[in-house]
Design a protein around this motif. Sequence first.
Motif, PDB file in Angstrom:
ATOM      1  N   GLN A  71       0.828  -1.204   0.000  1.00  0.00           N
ATOM      2  CA  GLN A  71       0.000   0.000   0.000  1.00  0.00           C
ATOM      3  C   GLN A  71       0.862   1.254   0.000  1.00  0.00           C
ATOM      4  N   ARG A 122      -8.649   0.455 -11.941  1.00  0.00           N
ATOM      5  CA  ARG A 122      -9.520   0.746 -10.795  1.00  0.00           C
ATOM      6  C   ARG A 122     -10.821   1.418 -11.184  1.00  0.00           C
ATOM      7  N   ASP A 152      -6.987   1.724  -1.758  1.00  0.00           N
ATOM      8  CA  ASP A 152      -8.220   1.036  -1.350  1.00  0.00           C
ATOM      9  C   ASP A 152      -8.404   1.120   0.164  1.00  0.00           C
ATOM     10  N   ASP A 153      -8.029   2.237   0.738  1.00  0.00           N
ATOM     11  CA  ASP A 153      -8.026   2.410   2.190  1.00  0.00           C
ATOM     12  C   ASP A 153      -8.810   3.673   2.548  1.00  0.00           C
ATOM     13  N   ARG A 157     -17.254   1.287  -4.030  1.00  0.00           N
ATOM     14  CA  ARG A 157     -16.886   1.177  -2.608  1.00  0.00           C
ATOM     15  C   ARG A 157     -16.746   2.541  -1.963  1.00  0.00           C
TER      16      ARG A 157
END
Length: 450
Positions: free
Chosen positions: A227, A266, A306-307, A362
């Motif tokens: 990440q 993405r 993605d955090d 998301r």
Amino acid sequence: MPGAPRPTEQKRPPSSSALAKSTVTYASNVAKHEFVWEVQGLSWLEQQLTQEGRECTNSNIFQVDPTDGYSTYMLVFSPRGGSLEHEADDDYQVFDSIPRGTLALIRRADDYGTNLCYRFFVRDASLEFQPLGEATRVAVPAREGYEPACFVGGPDLHSDSKGLFGLSFDELLGSEWVKDDSICFKVCIEEAVMKEHPSGGQIRVGKTDVVYEHKPPSVEVPPPTLQADFLSLLTEGRHSDVTIEAAYGEAAPVAFSAHTIILSQRSDVFAAAFSHEMRESSTRTLTVTDVPPPALKALLHFLYTDDFDEVQKVLREEGSSEASSSSSGAAASGGASSGAAEQSIAQLQAVLAAAHKYGVLRLLRWAEGQLCDKLSCEMACSLLSLAHVYGATELERNCLAFMKANMANVVKRADFAALAPEALVKFNMHCAGVDPAEEEPGRKRKRDDE
């Protein structure tokens, strides 16, 4: 050497482990059983035994350990404390010497040893069992070289005075232990059976368990960095091949160095933009005019990590920088706290719009959930309009429920009167007990089909 007992095998410790505890137990193969035996017509027993030519009566055979065929027993009762020989089964009448007593437990003769704990009880007039003597624990050795004998145990076998509780048979007939000319016995047995023949060498009955303590590996594995590595590509602009420029309002454009392969993977919207809008572009720059720089930066950070924590970190940093630039005016007007709350909601609204624009589901649902927690009379109408535009169904339901619960305060506001007709219809439907989401054309057709 021939005939010598073999040493017991020791369990070797596994590699990278150390002996932590060793336990030996002698109660791993203990079977327990209770047996109740009633003798009726007790006053006639002595005469009937005389007719049979013996001095005792016996119970049926019962088993204690179901896995061992030799673990079988019977009870015998001799009213005058006479001979305990009987004719029930040959395996139960082999004795070293003729036993004499009133009540006894007989175990079948066999070549194996056993360990026993037994205790007798007699039922009284209240139908409760009372102990007859103490519990007896005995080790019965294995027999080798000649015919084995039965084990016999009883409260008065080795006493010159025979009788239950020291009573003669005549006294017993008139005692509290006899009810309706019947007497009832119970025996409780615990047996640890020896399942190894003595010819096999030394018998060991203890069971050993060993617990090994696992030693952690000496090699330290570094923590994951995927990440952080991906985020550094964005923040440092290394190997970037595209520039995303936020030209929002009158503020100076803010540029971000990004990577088409990551953004295309993405987001399908970014992939389409790179394939069509930038095909003929020589500057490799994608200009975004409808997303504020903080929201675009938060979107990019999420696409690379993605955090959601990274999203919140960006919004806090961007919010604090904007607040510091206008802190003097806010302090003068006394609205610093309310301004920070409005700014946080505005940031989330912008993130939700950006996530919707670029198809990042998301992030859109996360922003929707965050906005559900910030409902107030001041923000309910604007958030309902936002939910209607971007298809945020859960935010819409929460807004409608909040507005219904706080109707007296909400309907007075000017932004309620300014709601779009579709939003007002949904509010009225909700107040009437109808879920607007279930009545949307697509959902209604699906429900009718079902």
